[in-house]
Design a protein around this motif. Structure first.
Motif, PDB file in Angstrom:
ATOM      1  N   ASP A 426       0.911  -0.824   0.170  1.00 42.32           N
ATOM      2  CA  ASP A 426      -0.131   0.171  -0.012  1.00 42.32           C
ATOM      3  C   ASP A 426       0.963   1.847  -0.113  1.00 42.32           C
ATOM      4  O   ASP A 426       0.971   2.242  -0.474  1.00 42.32           O
ATOM      5  CB  ASP A 426      -1.276  -0.115   1.280  1.00 42.32           C
ATOM      6  N   ARG A 427       2.218   1.273   1.046  1.00 40.26           N
ATOM      7  CA  ARG A 427       2.760   2.234   1.244  1.00 40.26           C
ATOM      8  C   ARG A 427       3.848   3.024  -0.166  1.00 40.26           C
ATOM      9  O   ARG A 427       4.100   4.143  -0.285  1.00 40.26           O
ATOM     10  CB  ARG A 427       3.264   2.901   2.765  1.00 40.26           C
ATOM     11  N   HIS A 430       2.254   1.541  -3.548  1.00 40.11           N
ATOM     12  CA  HIS A 430       0.643   2.748  -3.711  1.00 40.11           C
ATOM     13  C   HIS A 430      -0.322   1.087  -4.554  1.00 40.11           C
ATOM     14  O   HIS A 430      -0.885   1.631  -4.992  1.00 40.11           O
ATOM     15  CB  HIS A 430       0.590   3.580  -4.524  1.00 40.11           C
ATOM     16  N   GLN A 431       0.069   0.011  -3.990  1.00 37.60           N
ATOM     17  CA  GLN A 431      -0.976  -1.400  -4.623  1.00 37.60           C
ATOM     18  C   GLN A 431      -1.648  -2.144  -3.842  1.00 37.60           C
ATOM     19  O   GLN A 431      -1.155  -2.042  -2.637  1.00 37.60           O
ATOM     20  CB  GLN A 431      -0.426  -2.289  -5.467  1.00 37.60           C
TER      21      GLN A 431
END
Length: 616
Positions: A426-427, A430-431
């Motif tokens: 995520d961080r 960005h997925q």
């Protein structure tokens, strides 16, 4: 009106003469005395605990006609048939009656020629029914399935909200509200909405010791279900609950293809088909009903030997209400639930997309969290279940966690690895991805998808080989259950929550449940086969003859078999082998009306199987 004490001998005499039982159970007698004397009551009693007697006997002792609010039109006929079979004058008013039949019931009510009149809650809101009731002498109002008044409950019925009219229009008539499922908050809501704030509360134990609660990891749920039915409940009646109509249809078809007599039931079927399937389930032995939660409320069938869930119930209340439809006769029964990661993801998504405000969604989430806690507990299932309803208990020795205790283990490091994987996707990238992809990364699987996104270069790639794929899915499921992980979007991608940082920052220990190893020992049958095996060989043969006679008699009369006699009564007859009507009258469940109607036939079956007219 005589005092409650004065009413007790008359109540016990009525119990013996009409229903054929020698003693009351629990606080039945207290409720009956209180209501007969004119008091209001709110009764919480588990399914099969004998709630109906709490208003049926006062209906026979008080002057006038008792009006019973029953939620399902389709079951009123069976309720009236069961009362008629024991000599009670009962009728119902609903849309299934033609004009002549309706007028006959109305005339009987006004003339006082009924003991009980059954109505749907919708009917009580109509002017015509209210005017009809004004013309008669009402002895009491009984509101069955009173939890339906709870606006955010599992069986909410808007028409129940109008039942305050009973107190407003007929303030002098005593009322009794009954339910098998209610927390203290739901009880308070029932009292307020039905204007029963001054009513006396009677709260029985929620424990159903004859039900064995089992929750198993979902692997191949239909195959697991088939094994349950074949190994433990061959030929037994049961209910299987599924979340969607499609799953209901597919499961029913799968069972039929594998030799199990099964029927579907859901709101997508036309009303005539639903009614036909329900009637077959009630009247035939050994049928399995595969249904959504639309089915079951008010079902009086006593010999349902199992209730199975192929999807996670939304609340503990719903689960308890549904599993309580098993074993109403007090004989051994099974409550079985297959539960997996997809259930948690699905239920979380339903809450996120549900109608209603934030408070409503929080309420749904709280219900789900309590249900997840029941699934994930390492404690006795029964202790956990009763604790939810505010009742303390000791380990039962009969649920799955008692019979095969699971281990708890410190899963903090495993949780950190999983949460770190979600964090980095995520961080850093960005997925967001679903469970399968995250597990592939932890196990070091260089799948096409992993390589496509270059996730084999992440520092977490391959750091989780100490656990199997199934074990990692269990970690995900339990983190979701504890709110340490979330699912988002239509594709069920994993995301961190506000509390994830507590685990990542080593400020919180995470204890997880490890499922016990599956055993190879054969399951012990718990249904009809067990009941027969527990009888002496000669009595078992008589029991089967009695069941055959009962089935034929029920078909002739067009009523469910249990309206004739319950299995428990037939078992006692087979064991006691009464040779005269006076002996048969001492059997539990044989009242005056049934003795007069069936006594000679039963004695003929006992004397000689060939003397049974139905087998000639």
């Amino acid at each position: 009106m005589p005092s409650p004490t004065d009413q007790r001998p008359a109540a016990l005499e009525t119990l013996r003469r009409v229903f054929g039982y020698d003693a009351f159970r629990g606080f039945q007698q207290e409720v009956i005395a209180h209501l007969t004397a004119g008091g209001d009551a709110l009764v919480l009693m588990p399914t099969g605990g004998g709630k109906s007697l709490c208003y049926q006997i006062p209906a026979l002792l008080r002057d006038g006609v008792a009006v019973v609010v029953s939620p399902l039109i389709a079951l009123m006929q069976d309720q009236v048939d069961a009362l008629t079979a024991v000599g009670v004058r009962a009728g119902f008013l609903n849309s299934t009656l033609d004009l002549d039949a309706r007028r006959a019931v109305e005339r009987a009510f006004v003339a006082g020629d009924l003991d009980l009149l059954y109505l749907a809650p919708e009917a009580l809101g109509t002017r015509g029914v209210q005017q009809l009731l004004d013309q008669g002498n009402i002895s009491l109002f009984a509101i069955d399935e009173a939890h339906c008044v709870s606006q955010w409950g599992h069986d909410f019925r808007p028409d129940y909200l109008t039942l305050s009219v009973l107190h407003e229009r007929w303030p002098g008539v005593p009322r009794i509200a009954l339910t098998a499922t209610a927390t203290s908050a739901t009880r308070a809501e029932i009292s307020t909405r039905l204007q029963l704030t001054s009513a006396r509360h009677f709260v029985a134990s929620f424990d159903r010791p004859n039900i064995q609660y089992r929750i198993v990891p979902k692997r191949e749920p239909k195959r697991q279900l088939l094994a349950l039915l074949r190994d433990e409940h061959p030929g037994d009646a049961g209910i299987i609950y599924c979340l969607s109509r499609a799953t209901v249809e597919k499961t029913a078809e799968f069972l039929v293809d594998n030799g199990i007599a099964a029927l579907p039931y859901h709101a997508g079927l036309d009303a005539a088909t639903r009614a036909r399937h329900q009637q077959r389930f009630l009247r035939e032995d050994g049928l399995v009903m595969v249904a959504t939660i639309a089915f079951g409320m008010g079902i009086d069938k006593p010999d349902v030997r199992f209730v199975a869930h192929l999807d996670l119930p939304k609340s503990v209340e719903g689960y308890y209400q549904e599993t309580g439809r098993a074993g109403r006769d007090g004989l051994p029964s099974t409550a079985w639930l297959a539960y997996g990661l997809t259930d948690v993801v699905q239920q979380r998504r339903l809450i996120d997309t549900s109608e209603g405000d934030l408070a409503h969604r929080r309420n749904l989430a709280a219900h789900l969290e309590a249900m997840l806690a029941l699934c994930e507990t390492v404690r006795c299932r029964r202790v956990q279940l009763l604790d939810y309803f505010g009742e303390t208990a000791t380990a039962c020795g009969n649920c799955d966690t008692c019979l095969q205790p699971p281990e708890s283990w410190d899963g903090t490091i495993a949780a950190q690895k999983l949460l770190s994987t979600v964090y980095r996707l995520d961080r850093e990238r960005h997925q967001r991805f679903g469970t399968g992809h995250c597990v592939d990364i932890l196990l070091g699987r260089a799948t096409d998808k992993v390589q496509q996104h270059r996730h084999d270069s992440l520092t977490v790639f391959g750091i989780g080989t100490e656990l199997s794929e199934a074990e990692w899915r269990g970690v995900v499921r339990q983190l979701l259950a504890e709110g340490l992980l979330a699912v988002e979007g239509d594709y069920g991608t994993l995301a961190l929550t506000d509390t994830s940082a507590e685990v990542l920052g080593r400020r919180r220990t995470v204890m997880l449940r490890r499922e016990p190893a599956r055993t190879a020992r054969p399951a012990k049958p718990r249904g009809a086969a067990t009941m027969v095996a527990e009888l002496a060989p000669a009595a078992a043969e008589v029991f089967e003859r009695l069941r055959a006679w009962r089935a034929a008699t029920a078909r002739e009369q067009g009523v469910p078999a249990y309206v004739i006699f319950h299995d428990a009564t037939l078992r006692q007859i087979a064991s006691d082998a009464p040779s005269a009507l006076a002996d048969l009258a001492r059997v539990s469940g044989v009242g005056e009306a049934k003795l007069a109607k069936y006594g000679e036939q039963v004695l003929a079956v006992l004397a000689d199987g060939d003397a049974n007219p139905h087998t000639a």
